[in-house]
Design a protein around this motif. Sequence first.
Motif, short mmCIF file in Angstrom:
data_model
loop_
_atom_site.label_atom_id
_atom_site.label_comp_id
_atom_site.label_asym_id
_atom_site.label_seq_id
_atom_site.Cartn_x
_atom_site.Cartn_y
_atom_site.Cartn_z
N PHE A 21 0.82 -1.22 0.00
CA PHE A 21 0.00 0.00 0.00
C PHE A 21 0.86 1.28 0.00
N TYR A 22 2.17 1.11 -0.24
CA TYR A 22 3.12 2.23 -0.15
C TYR A 22 2.74 3.37 -1.11
N ASP A 23 2.46 3.03 -2.36
CA ASP A 23 2.18 4.07 -3.37
C ASP A 23 0.90 4.83 -3.04
N MET A 35 7.24 16.98 -0.54
CA MET A 35 8.66 16.70 -0.27
C MET A 35 9.31 15.99 -1.46
N ARG A 36 8.58 15.04 -2.03
CA ARG A 36 9.16 14.30 -3.17
C ARG A 36 9.40 15.24 -4.35
N ASN A 37 8.45 16.17 -4.57
CA ASN A 37 8.65 17.16 -5.65
C ASN A 37 9.90 17.99 -5.41
N LEU A 56 19.70 3.67 -4.64
CA LEU A 56 19.75 2.81 -3.46
C LEU A 56 18.38 2.87 -2.79
N ASN A 57 18.01 1.84 -2.10
CA ASN A 57 16.71 1.76 -1.38
C ASN A 57 15.58 2.41 -2.18
N SER A 58 15.36 1.88 -3.37
CA SER A 58 14.39 2.47 -4.32
C SER A 58 12.94 2.33 -3.90
N THR A 77 17.95 -0.58 -6.72
CA THR A 77 18.30 -1.64 -5.76
C THR A 77 17.48 -1.44 -4.48
N ASP A 78 17.17 -2.51 -3.84
CA ASP A 78 16.49 -2.47 -2.53
C ASP A 78 16.69 -3.82 -1.86
N LEU A 79 16.53 -3.81 -0.54
CA LEU A 79 16.71 -5.04 0.25
C LEU A 79 15.42 -5.86 0.31
N SER A 80 14.29 -5.17 0.28
CA SER A 80 13.02 -5.81 0.64
C SER A 80 12.39 -6.63 -0.50
N CYS A 105 19.42 -6.05 -3.55
CA CYS A 105 20.78 -5.93 -3.00
C CYS A 105 20.77 -4.92 -1.86
N SER A 106 21.40 -5.26 -0.77
CA SER A 106 21.52 -4.29 0.32
C SER A 106 22.56 -3.24 -0.07
N PHE A 107 22.34 -2.00 0.37
CA PHE A 107 23.34 -0.97 0.05
C PHE A 107 24.64 -1.17 0.82
N THR A 108 24.65 -2.17 1.70
CA THR A 108 25.91 -2.51 2.36
C THR A 108 26.67 -3.60 1.59
N SER A 123 19.72 8.25 -3.17
CA SER A 123 19.00 7.52 -2.13
C SER A 123 17.98 8.47 -1.52
N ASN A 124 16.71 8.10 -1.56
CA ASN A 124 15.66 9.02 -1.07
C ASN A 124 14.98 8.48 0.18
N PHE A 125 14.47 9.42 0.95
CA PHE A 125 13.56 9.21 2.07
C PHE A 125 14.03 8.20 3.12
#
Length: 271
Positions: A21-23, A35-37, A56-58, A77-80, A105-108, A123-125
Amino acid sequence: MASISDQFDSVNKAFSRQSTFYDEYDKGNPTLTWMRNQVMKHAIKFLRPNNKILELNSGTGIDAKFFASRGYSVHCTDLSDGMIEQMKTKFSSEGYSKKITVQQCSFTELNQIGDKKFDFIFSNFGGLNCIPDLRQVTKFFPQLLNKGGRVCLVILPPLCPWEIIQLFRGKFSLAFRRFHNEGVLANVEGVKFKTYYFSAKDVMKALGEEYRVLKVESLAFFTPIPQMDKIPKIFPKITKVLNRIDEKISSFYPFNRVGDHIIVTSEYIGK
Ligand SMILES: C[S@@+](CC[C@H](N)C(=O)[O-])C[C@H]1O[C@@H](n2cnc3c(N)ncnc32)[C@H](O)[C@@H]1O
């Protein structure tokens, strides 16, 4: 203390739950939209034509779609698990697959990307607020960046006026939650994991001397933070005025160091 793999398991679980439900939440929250704008306006200023972006963490890929619609290619890339699934489904059904690629992929562990090179790392938010030390990520940047490449990181800083104001409502732990060096337990969709807060100085330190800062900007100094989502709905005009004030002051010291998020953009000069 939880191990790094426990932390990542919790982050994966929390954001996978949120991914469905993120979007919808993002679109329905006027402050997040504003904020995104602001972030997109900032990023576009520092992108050059045909730049290749590493994100990163898209998350669900909202920003990647924006960049792709402006002609940029993006490697997301994202971990989840959930976020990766959302991106893959969205990009293939909406015809973005030529411009956007996706890698879990984790950003680590950015060494997993191989020998690809990029012009812009983004990398956002606050994804980067899920680790205690930004150097776990920035150490990979030199091998990923082309000459003159830029890095744009949007993170949660320790000082947020709207949280400090909560002191007057007796909410002491909320008012000072960002000041704990050892991190603070966040609760996302019923899953707890640690979050850490970083100042612009922490970001610069993690990047090191091989970068020069191009711009530091804040988001939501006067504008009520996204969690106070009732305020823009009850007081839309006042909120718009606060947005405009923030837009005027957000690049000037000390306002650019304080807020719900800060944007730090730097250029790699080390090659
Ligand atoms: C608040 S969301 C932001 C998503 C997106 N950047 C946006 O603007 O909507 C934070 C994201 O960070 C991701 N994340 C957290 N820790 C991560 C890690 N170690 N490696 C990669 N992604 C991570 C989460 O899975 C989640 O998608």
